[in-house]
Design an enzyme around this catalytic site. Structure first.
Site, PDB file in Angstrom:
ATOM      1  CB  CYS A   1       3.751   1.689 -12.440  1.00 20.95           C
ATOM      2  SG  CYS A   1       4.999   1.305 -11.223  1.00 20.95           S
TER       3      CYS A   1
ATOM      4  CB  ALA B   1      -0.935   0.004   1.209  1.00 15.48           C
ATOM      5  CB  ALA B   2       4.148   2.198   1.279  1.00 13.25           C
TER       6      ALA B   2
HETATM    7  N1  SAM Z   1       0.039   0.949  -3.895  1.00 11.82           N
HETATM    8  C1  SAM Z   1       0.977   2.037  -3.726  1.00 11.82           C
HETATM    9  C2  SAM Z   1       0.292   3.350  -4.059  1.00 11.82           C
HETATM   10  O1  SAM Z   1      -0.711   3.359  -4.767  1.00 11.82           O
HETATM   11  O2  SAM Z   1       0.756   4.392  -3.550  1.00 11.82           O
HETATM   12  C3  SAM Z   1       2.221   1.830  -4.544  1.00 11.82           C
HETATM   13  C4  SAM Z   1       2.873   0.495  -4.319  1.00 11.82           C
HETATM   14  S1  SAM Z   1       4.444   0.327  -5.047  1.00 11.82           S
HETATM   15  C5  SAM Z   1       4.065   0.119  -6.707  1.00 11.82           C
HETATM   16  C6  SAM Z   1       4.941  -1.268  -4.570  1.00 11.82           C
HETATM   17  C7  SAM Z   1       5.061  -1.495  -3.077  1.00 11.82           C
HETATM   18  O3  SAM Z   1       5.341  -2.898  -2.875  1.00 11.82           O
HETATM   19  C8  SAM Z   1       6.169  -0.757  -2.357  1.00 11.82           C
HETATM   20  O4  SAM Z   1       5.631   0.110  -1.390  1.00 11.82           O
HETATM   21  C9  SAM Z   1       6.985  -1.866  -1.684  1.00 11.82           C
HETATM   22  O5  SAM Z   1       7.379  -1.526  -0.366  1.00 11.82           O
HETATM   23  C10 SAM Z   1       6.015  -3.010  -1.675  1.00 11.82           C
HETATM   24  N2  SAM Z   1       6.671  -4.330  -1.617  1.00 11.82           N
HETATM   25  C11 SAM Z   1       7.958  -4.670  -1.864  1.00 11.82           C
HETATM   26  N3  SAM Z   1       8.141  -5.981  -1.665  1.00 11.82           N
HETATM   27  C12 SAM Z   1       6.951  -6.481  -1.278  1.00 11.82           C
HETATM   28  C13 SAM Z   1       6.501  -7.775  -0.914  1.00 11.82           C
HETATM   29  N4  SAM Z   1       7.321  -8.825  -0.905  1.00 11.82           N
HETATM   30  N5  SAM Z   1       5.203  -7.912  -0.562  1.00 11.82           N
HETATM   31  C14 SAM Z   1       4.349  -6.856  -0.582  1.00 11.82           C
HETATM   32  N6  SAM Z   1       4.726  -5.620  -0.928  1.00 11.82           N
HETATM   33  C15 SAM Z   1       6.009  -5.439  -1.268  1.00 11.82           C
END
Ligand code: SAM
Length: 418
Positions: free
Chosen positions: A216, A94-95
């Site tokens: 993306c 979500a970050a």
């Molecule tokens: N959904 C967010 C938004 O709309 O602002 C953007 C998400 S960004 C594309 C991908 C996210 O996946 C990052 O915040 C990252 O920390 C997280 N991530 C990395 N490895 C991951 C894992 N093994 N499981 C879940 N999330 C992961």
């Protein structure tokens, strides 16, 4: 891309050289009348494309959570959010909170629960701040791996959003340096990770529930090839098509037995993006209700529909509708919620709630940028009462505790000399 886009290739290449457009998504309660002149976004009624990029950190209404700065393509997840309520939603990655705040906008105070999850602790800080600024306290914030969720809560969510970590090709225009990290091995490693995450995401979907997979990137190996792999030979899934007429800006592709939707920068108002939606067959069941661990309310009168409880000396808030959807075993796990009260006074976030606290705190109204900056620097008249609620153009902005403003992390960064 040349092979894929044919005659459109030159427009695509030119768009990648152009400055990225700026768009915002208005808060349904705090921001509905802002930017009246801005162009609409075809797939989100509160999306607006701005003619230029303002310095958002100097905008009081941005600090008040009246809108969220989000590139336009990602706002499209809205069209696949199921209509029924209440809804149990989990955003697995979500970050920093673009999709999560959008989902909270859809749920509102009465519509359900969002689990906003991200395993990266540093990125989770930004997520936390954005959720607090948004002011819809219908979420729990967690930092688990999606596999943990799949193991403990299979079949528990009506909507699972996997906005997966990806090679990010669609964002190179915004961040050209990111292109330098691209390697074939990296894309292959990401594909393996995405497939593990997709399996976990599938496990979490309840009968009749929806799975949204997004990236993306333009890389088919991370998009339609993953979808074809994940849903091949799984009879319990059916693909969801874009509801209604597909906007011209979007390019559909075959993804296994279903569809994927590409957002290209030369065709629409946003960055590169891919989205595919699936539904687990079966009838949705009534979500089970649990009793939230609320105890003596802090000395606060709460807006209707809001519960509060205590954790580690701090008071959190959660809407009643959301609290009833939290699986009972989850109350014991590690989560954060909307902060309401800490150090014997209302928490900064409580000033940003989209429905204000009824307790009559005297209001300090600010109207100009100068007043706003003076507030940030603690240079305004000390309050008459121990605590005053500071608002800007009618939206909550923070508190003034006996001469001291309440400040979140962003504002501290903002106050550093530049
Ligand atoms: N959904 C967010 C938004 O709309 O602002 C953007 C998400 S960004 C594309 C991908 C996210 O996946 C990052 O915040 C990252 O920390 C997280 N991530 C990395 N490895 C991951 C894992 N093994 N499981 C879940 N999330 C992961």
């Amino acid at each position: 891309m040349q092979a894929r886009l044919g005659a459109e290739w030159e427009d695509f290449a030119a768009a990648l050289e152009a400055p990225p457009p700026t768009s915002v998504r208005l808060h349904p309660e705090k921001g509905a009348d802002l930017f009246p002149q801005a162009a609409p976004i075809p797939w989100h009624p509160l999306g607006r494309r701005l003619p230029e990029r303002p310095a958002f950190e100097e905008e009081p209404l941005w600090h008040a959570g009246a809108y969220y700065v989000q590139e336009a393509s990602g706002m499209s997840v809205r069209v696949f959010v199921p209509q029924r309520r209440p809804l149990r939603v989990i955003d697995l990655s979500a970050a920093p909170g673009g999709k999560a705040t959008l989902l909270l906008g859809e749920l509102g105070w009465e519509g359900g629960l969002l689990i906003a999850n991200d395993p990266d602790p540093r990125r989770r800080l930004a997520l936390q701040e954005n959720l607090e600024r948004w002011g819809i306290p219908a979420y729990l914030l967690t930092g688990r791996h999606p596999q943990w969720w799949a193991q403990h809560y299979p079949g528990s969510f009506d909507l699972v959003v996997l906005d997966a970590p990806c090679s990010g090709e669609g964002l190179w225009r915004k961040d050209p340096a990111a292109a330098c990290h691209w390697r074939p091995e990296l894309a292959a490693r990401l594909q393996r990770l995405q497939r593990n995450l997709l399996r976990a995401a599938q496990t979490l979907v309840a009968p009749g529930g929806t799975l949204l997979y997004a990236t993306c990137t333009f890389n088919p190996a991370e998009n339609e090839e993953n979808i074809a792999w994940a849903f091949a030979a799984l009879a319990e899934w059916e693909p969801l098509a874009w509801p209604g007429l597909l906007p011209e800006a979007i390019t559909p592709v075959q993804a296994g037995a279903g569809w994927g939707y590409y957002f290209y920068p030369h065709r629409g108002p946003g960055e590169g993006f891919f989205l595919s939606a699936w539904r687990r067959k079966g009838s949705p069941r009534d979500p089970s209700f649990s009793r939230p661990p609320t105890s003596r309310a802090a000395s606060l009168a709460l807006p209707e529909g809001l519960l509060s409880g205590e954790k580690g000396g701090r008071w959190w808030a959660l809407t009643e509708a959301a609290a009833q959807l939290v699986p009972s075993t989850l109350w014991a796990a590690n989560w954060e919620a909307f902060p309401l009260w800490q150090h014997h006074r209302p928490a900064h976030a409580a000033a940003l709630l989209s429905r204000t606290l009824p307790k009559p705190y005297p209001e300090r109204s600010l109207y100009t940028l100068e007043e706003f900056l003076a507030y940030l620097r603690g240079q305004i008249h000390p309050p008459q009462a121990p605590v005053e609620w500071v608002s800007y153009a009618g939206r909550g902005l923070g508190w003034l505790y006996k001469g001291k403003p309440s400040l979140p992390f962003t504002w501290r960064r903002f106050l550093r000399p530049r």
